[in-house]
Design a protein around this motif. Structure first.
Motif, PDB file in Angstrom:
ATOM      1  N   MET A 216       1.038  -1.291   0.042  1.00 10.55           N
ATOM      2  CA  MET A 216       0.165  -0.133  -0.151  1.00 10.55           C
ATOM      3  C   MET A 216       0.737   1.063   0.166  1.00 10.55           C
ATOM      4  O   MET A 216       0.616   2.253  -0.717  1.00 10.55           O
ATOM      5  N   PHE A 217       1.930   1.125   0.908  1.00 14.33           N
ATOM      6  CA  PHE A 217       2.836   2.610   1.168  1.00 14.33           C
ATOM      7  C   PHE A 217       4.071   2.344   0.116  1.00 14.33           C
ATOM      8  O   PHE A 217       4.726   3.319   0.275  1.00 14.33           O
ATOM      9  N   GLY A 218       4.462   1.304  -0.318  1.00 14.72           N
ATOM     10  CA  GLY A 218       5.691   1.195  -1.122  1.00 14.72           C
ATOM     11  C   GLY A 218       6.862   1.423  -0.345  1.00 14.72           C
ATOM     12  O   GLY A 218       7.891   2.071  -0.563  1.00 14.72           O
ATOM     13  N   LEU A 219       6.587   0.869   1.067  1.00 12.27           N
ATOM     14  CA  LEU A 219       7.593   1.253   2.133  1.00 12.27           C
ATOM     15  C   LEU A 219       8.957   0.207   2.201  1.00 12.27           C
ATOM     16  O   LEU A 219      10.056   0.698   2.742  1.00 12.27           O
ATOM     17  N   GLY A 220       8.769  -0.961   1.643  1.00 14.89           N
ATOM     18  CA  GLY A 220       9.551  -1.911   1.830  1.00 14.89           C
ATOM     19  C   GLY A 220       9.088  -2.434   3.296  1.00 14.89           C
ATOM     20  O   GLY A 220       8.039  -1.783   3.799  1.00 14.89           O
ATOM     21  N   ALA A 221       9.654  -3.237   4.073  1.00 16.52           N
ATOM     22  CA  ALA A 221       8.874  -3.704   5.430  1.00 16.52           C
ATOM     23  C   ALA A 221       9.921  -4.456   6.228  1.00 16.52           C
ATOM     24  O   ALA A 221       9.500  -5.044   7.324  1.00 16.52           O
ATOM     25  N   GLY A 222      11.098  -3.885   6.250  1.00 19.59           N
ATOM     26  CA  GLY A 222      12.252  -4.524   7.107  1.00 19.59           C
ATOM     27  C   GLY A 222      11.927  -4.010   8.582  1.00 19.59           C
ATOM     28  O   GLY A 222      11.846  -5.181   9.447  1.00 19.59           O
ATOM     29  N   TRP A 223      11.214  -2.940   8.722  1.00 23.53           N
ATOM     30  CA  TRP A 223      10.942  -2.337   9.949  1.00 23.53           C
ATOM     31  C   TRP A 223       9.964  -3.391  10.792  1.00 23.53           C
ATOM     32  O   TRP A 223       9.820  -3.373  12.016  1.00 23.53           O
ATOM     33  N   ALA A 224       9.211  -4.151   9.914  1.00 24.32           N
ATOM     34  CA  ALA A 224       8.108  -5.013  10.622  1.00 24.32           C
ATOM     35  C   ALA A 224       8.553  -6.413  10.451  1.00 24.32           C
ATOM     36  O   ALA A 224       8.540  -7.331  11.341  1.00 24.32           O
ATOM     37  N   ASN A 225       9.308  -7.096   9.602  1.00 21.91           N
ATOM     38  CA  ASN A 225       9.688  -8.103   9.148  1.00 21.91           C
ATOM     39  C   ASN A 225      10.835  -8.588  10.555  1.00 21.91           C
ATOM     40  O   ASN A 225      10.332  -9.653  10.921  1.00 21.91           O
ATOM     41  N   VAL A 226      11.605  -7.691  10.639  1.00 18.19           N
ATOM     42  CA  VAL A 226      12.720  -8.134  11.640  1.00 18.19           C
ATOM     43  C   VAL A 226      11.919  -8.149  13.157  1.00 18.19           C
ATOM     44  O   VAL A 226      12.320  -9.532  13.475  1.00 18.19           O
ATOM     45  N   PRO A 227      11.209  -7.562  13.485  1.00 19.02           N
ATOM     46  CA  PRO A 227      10.525  -8.020  14.878  1.00 19.02           C
ATOM     47  C   PRO A 227       9.750  -8.930  14.738  1.00 19.02           C
ATOM     48  O   PRO A 227       9.865  -9.908  15.777  1.00 19.02           O
ATOM     49  N   VAL A 228       9.202  -9.355  13.865  1.00 19.84           N
ATOM     50  CA  VAL A 228       8.282 -10.569  13.793  1.00 19.84           C
ATOM     51  C   VAL A 228       9.082 -11.769  13.750  1.00 19.84           C
ATOM     52  O   VAL A 228       8.819 -12.870  14.390  1.00 19.84           O
ATOM     53  N   PHE A 229      10.065 -12.009  12.703  1.00 23.83           N
ATOM     54  CA  PHE A 229      11.111 -13.050  12.819  1.00 23.83           C
ATOM     55  C   PHE A 229      11.808 -13.079  14.160  1.00 23.83           C
ATOM     56  O   PHE A 229      11.871 -14.339  14.724  1.00 23.83           O
ATOM     57  N   ASN A 230      12.166 -12.006  14.804  1.00 24.99           N
ATOM     58  CA  ASN A 230      12.888 -12.208  15.865  1.00 24.99           C
ATOM     59  C   ASN A 230      12.228 -12.387  17.250  1.00 24.99           C
ATOM     60  O   ASN A 230      12.425 -13.213  17.816  1.00 24.99           O
ATOM     61  N   LEU A 231      11.227 -11.503  17.580  1.00 21.98           N
ATOM     62  CA  LEU A 231      10.380 -11.403  18.789  1.00 21.98           C
ATOM     63  C   LEU A 231       9.190 -12.442  18.648  1.00 21.98           C
ATOM     64  O   LEU A 231       8.882 -13.036  19.648  1.00 21.98           O
ATOM     65  N   VAL A 232       8.680 -12.597  17.469  1.00 22.71           N
ATOM     66  CA  VAL A 232       7.396 -13.514  17.658  1.00 22.71           C
ATOM     67  C   VAL A 232       7.961 -14.923  17.393  1.00 22.71           C
ATOM     68  O   VAL A 232       7.446 -15.868  17.971  1.00 22.71           O
ATOM     69  N   LEU A 233       8.639 -15.083  16.205  1.00 23.15           N
ATOM     70  CA  LEU A 233       8.963 -16.617  15.849  1.00 23.15           C
ATOM     71  C   LEU A 233      10.264 -17.154  16.520  1.00 23.15           C
ATOM     72  O   LEU A 233      10.284 -18.318  16.577  1.00 23.15           O
TER      73      LEU A 233
END
Lengths: 318, 138
Positions: A216-233
């Motif tokens: 939607m925003f064309g932002l890339g998504a490292g800011w969200a991918n990393v916490p999900v991989f690291n803190l959630v998974l």
């Protein structure tokens, strides 16, 4: 000698940042949505965009953020391009960066193909819908939601904890079926790190949301991918960062096609941005060990907050 | 399965190899295509000045005003500088599909059913997006 050069670069970048802040709130920047005056030759904008993207690339690497997340809010504030083209270029910037970084990360075993493919499949579908929604909604709605998202990202960057080696007591059933686990060599400890993940279904759901927002925003998504991989998974931090880059290359590809088909990617804007950002990230990677990353990170978060609030104001027509 | 040792598995190495060459070539093509465009080495379907005077408009408005490339309609005009530059960006967007096809083949040879299916589904999603079935036009 090298250290002195590093200091000079650092001072140059630092000198540029307050300027950015000023420009974000300047009248010219506020007039970005209006037809721009034509007296400025096109090539001046193109060269300015290249130079700007170059510095943004340096700052992005030093601050440890993806280029896309800085590019869209700041370029849409400073340059006379419509947000559609800035988002299209932002996706291409994030995609080009992820493509060029992906190969070494895979070879070193830091990025994990199976973890990435499992999450990217669902994320890429939602990023297509995100891109369609982003191009269908009115500009002021996108400005407003973009602003809110950028402020949210800045808060995440300020507050999110990171865990170098998260504890995963037992892998969940789905991750076992998908064989998502691995070992990588941790250079700082001089030993192999064995890792596995848990909460895979929750991670998959979160990647639906992340994919949608990235498209939607064309932002890339490292800011969200990393916490999900690291803190959630529960993947180790280095594996999370590297796999995030890899997921980006897939999810951004899906969204990029939508922007390309809608005519929202202009080579005049996208190519100087890609070239500038890639050169900048290479220089930034060299400077990484010589500059105070913490101070740069604070400045970047401040810039994101400024750009975010600016976009919110624009969204309200102020 | 050979996940449990510190070296990346074969599929991962194949992906890395294809990605390296496809992306290196991609960057070269993008820069070369752009040089052809801005130095006007080929004719242009829409003049640079015209695009620059209207880039404050939304994508939909700009495309109503000028025949800029959308969907796959541009392919027949590839010998125009602006279209060539656009095509180079399209190539960059196709890079991931090429890598996924290569890795799907590796998974298939390794008889890794789950990941063959996941990789092929991923290819299908991207090819679907690339087809322009959804998203092309206004």
């Amino acid at each position: 000698m090298q250290k002195r050069n590093g200091g000079r670069w650092f001072r140059l970048v630092m000198a540029m940042l307050p300027l950015l802040g000023l420009l974000i709130f300047s009248d010219a920047a506020f007039a970005a949505a209006e037809p721009p005056p034509v007296e400025v030759d096109w090539w001046i904008w193109v060269v300015a965009l290249f130079v700007f993207s170059f510095f943004l690339g340096i700052v992005a690497v030093v601050a440890g953020v993806g280029g896309g997340v800085l590019y869209v809010p700041i370029v849409s504030s400073l340059f006379p391009f419509h947000l559609d083209f800035v988002r299209g270029a932002g996706l291409m910037v994030a995609l080009a960066g992820a493509l060029s970084a992906g190969s070494p990360l895979l070879k070193k075993g830091l990025a994990n193909l199976k973890l990435a493919l499992s999450m990217a499949l669902i994320g890429s579908v939602s990023s297509i819908f995100g891109a369609l929604a982003g191009l269908a909604l009115p500009s002021h709605v996108i400005q407003l939601t973009l602003g809110l998202t950028i402020v949210f990202i800045a808060i995440i960057m300020l507050r999110a904890k990171k865990s170098e080696f998260p504890e995963v007591a037992a892998p969940d059933r789905l991750s076992q079926i998908l064989h998502i686990q691995g070992i990588y060599y941790e250079d700082s400890l001089k030993k192999d790190i064995d890792w596995k993940i848990h909460r895979t279904p929750v991670g998959l759901l979160l990647f639906v949301v992340i994919g949608f927002m990235a498209g939607m925003f064309g932002l890339g998504a490292g800011w969200a991918n990393v916490p999900v991989f690291n803190l959630v998974l529960g993947a180790p931090l280095k594996v999370s960062v590297a796999t995030s880059v890899f997921v980006l290359s897939i999810n951004d590809t899906a969204a990029a096609w939508v922007y390309l088909h809608k005519g929202a990617v202009l080579p005049l804007i996208a190519v100087p941005s890609i070239a500038g950002m890639m050169l900048g990230t290479k220089i930034g990677a060299r400077l990484l060990t010589r500059v105070k990353t913490k101070s740069v990170r604070v400045i970047v978060i401040t810039l994101l907050l400024l750009a975010g609030f600016r976009a919110i104001l624009k969204g309200f027509g102020i | 399965m050979n996940d449990n040792h510190a070296h990346p598995n074969n599929a991962q190495l194949v992906y890395a190899f294809v990605l390296h060459w496809v992306s290196t070539l991609g960057i070269f093509i993008v820069v070369a295509g752009f040089a052809v465009y801005v130095f006007e080495l080929l004719p242009q379907s829409v003049a640079i000045d015209a695009v620059a005077k209207s880039w404050h408009l939304s994508a939909a408005e700009l495309n109503q005003r000028y025949p800029l490339p959308t969907g796959w309609t541009w392919v027949s005009d590839i010998l125009n500088g602006d279209i060539l530059s656009f095509a180079s960006i399209v190539y960059l967007s196709a890079a991931t599909i090429l890598c996924l096809l290569a890795v799907a083949w590796v998974f298939l040879k390794e008889k890794n059913g789950i990941y063959t299916v996941i990789a092929l589904l991923q290819v299908l999603v991207l090819v679907f997006a690339a087809s322009g079935i959804i998203g092309s036009g206004h």
